[in-house]
Write an enzyme that holds these catalytic residues in place. Sequence first.
Site, short mmCIF file in Angstrom:
data_model
loop_
_atom_site.label_atom_id
_atom_site.label_comp_id
_atom_site.label_asym_id
_atom_site.label_seq_id
_atom_site.Cartn_x
_atom_site.Cartn_y
_atom_site.Cartn_z
N SER A 168 -14.51 22.76 60.85
CA SER A 168 -15.93 23.01 60.59
C SER A 168 -16.19 24.46 60.20
O SER A 168 -15.75 24.92 59.16
CB SER A 168 -16.74 22.58 61.82
OG SER A 168 -18.11 22.50 61.53
N LYS B 102 -13.29 19.05 58.47
CA LYS B 102 -14.66 18.57 58.70
C LYS B 102 -15.60 19.32 57.78
O LYS B 102 -15.85 20.50 57.96
CB LYS B 102 -15.09 18.77 60.15
CG LYS B 102 -16.50 18.22 60.42
CD LYS B 102 -16.97 18.48 61.83
CE LYS B 102 -18.34 17.86 62.05
NZ LYS B 102 -19.40 18.50 61.25
N GLN C 286 -24.61 17.84 60.37
CA GLN C 286 -25.45 16.85 61.02
C GLN C 286 -26.80 17.42 61.43
O GLN C 286 -26.94 18.62 61.65
CB GLN C 286 -24.75 16.30 62.28
CG GLN C 286 -23.63 15.32 62.01
CD GLN C 286 -22.42 15.96 61.37
OE1 GLN C 286 -22.01 17.05 61.76
NE2 GLN C 286 -21.87 15.31 60.36
#
Length: 493
Positions: free
Chosen positions: A323, A348, A352
């Site tokens: 991420s 990733k 979200q």
Amino acid sequence: MNIRKRYLTLILLVAIALGGVGTYVGLSMFSGETSLNNSGIASSDRDLLTELADQQENIEENMGKMSKVVDAFSIIQENYVEEVEDTQLIEGAIQGMLSSLEDPYSVYMDQETMEKFNEQIESSFEGIGAEVSMKEGSVTIVAPIKDSPAEEAGLKPNDQILSVDGESVEGLDLYEAVNKIRGEKGSTVVLEVNRPGVEDPLEIEITRDSIPLETVYADTKEENGKLIGVIELTSFSENTASDFEKELSQLEEQGIEGLVIDVRGNPGGLLPSVEEILKNFIPKDTPYIQIEDPSGKKTRYFSNIETAKDYPVVTLINEGSASASEILSAALNEALDYDIVGETSFGKGTVQQTVSMGDGSTIKITRFKWLTPDGNSIHEVGVEPTIEQKMPDYYYTNPVQVEEPLTLDQSDSKIENVQIMLEGLGYEPGRTDGYFNEATKSAVEAFQQDRETEVTGEVDEKTAELLQTAIIEKVQEGEDDLQLDKAIETLTE
């Protein structure tokens, strides 16, 4: 079912599916990453209101599309052999819709799960200290947190958790599994783990403890007459960017001629945190990130600085870098051609948002994709290093779990693991192919003698535990860090 009841049920389902408008706007729960490492991004209130207004205009259309759902609701409610609560069916419908996305990062937490989650967030500084994700249907370790019980017990990235204290986690969603793993300081939990490349599941006992809060660690190294700064980031939390800037400023005052940013085992964190860090390096004429919204529109983001640093930067990554860590390394590489040393990262590349449903439950849904400065996606593929460098073999060894002692003339993958451990600890097993020969026996005896345990030349449960502890201690001391050595070498050539 009469028409009015059917209509009211449909409105209820659509309202829940969209999220209560007042709560959605009032709470604006676009708060960034949760404690489970899912990046968030903020929208302006005006954009949010516009989006919600558009959704309200489409309610009638959505109601028509959901008529089949309501028919199913009615059939079950009126015909099932036992009484079924409306809430049970509605919750199941929401779970089903999110499950159909086949996206591990889009999840629903009902009121009870959310209450437990919030309770544990308040005491989240106690537990095992590992970031987890749902990967291919399995609860998977992204990375253990630095100096945490999970790291000390030997959990590794991509470990798949099969059971918690003997109870299978199959069929549980991520948050239900996390609820089982977390617990109070001093309590123990036994995780059954499937580790890629290991034949049999491992049982790892972990004593829960307080989780370290520090996320930034700075140091200097001198090589070839050059002073190199090293900043390790263990996650991207609320204070990470400001702490990073303080440490960087101190390093620059010392006159560093290069910088290593170490995000190995860093599972990510708050998107704004990594953005603020990148703004220290990437000039305003080059984007440091792109964000793609649901319509496919891509927005580029820029810093305000005029020029790059007058020294080179290298980032360190591995399979536990995810991420925000991937955003950092990819951005510095594409925007400034800085090298990346290590191994391919987790992969990733989505963002979200969390939406309160108004009754204590929450939907967290993938809303955006983050892209590199050049517009590339790393989702499910990871960031590849420009300079690949592995660690010594003993860094990749696994706990040895033995039912019967390993002894002379046996051949087994567990013996191979033991031999690699012994070699890494400075003993001489003679070979590392899994055959237990005389040299391996002598190495085991020497290790047992040094550890002041019974000298048998066999690897029993006690010896296996001592080997694992010794390896973990050596890894934590940072000995033989070939990746860091390569990064420093790259900066001082």
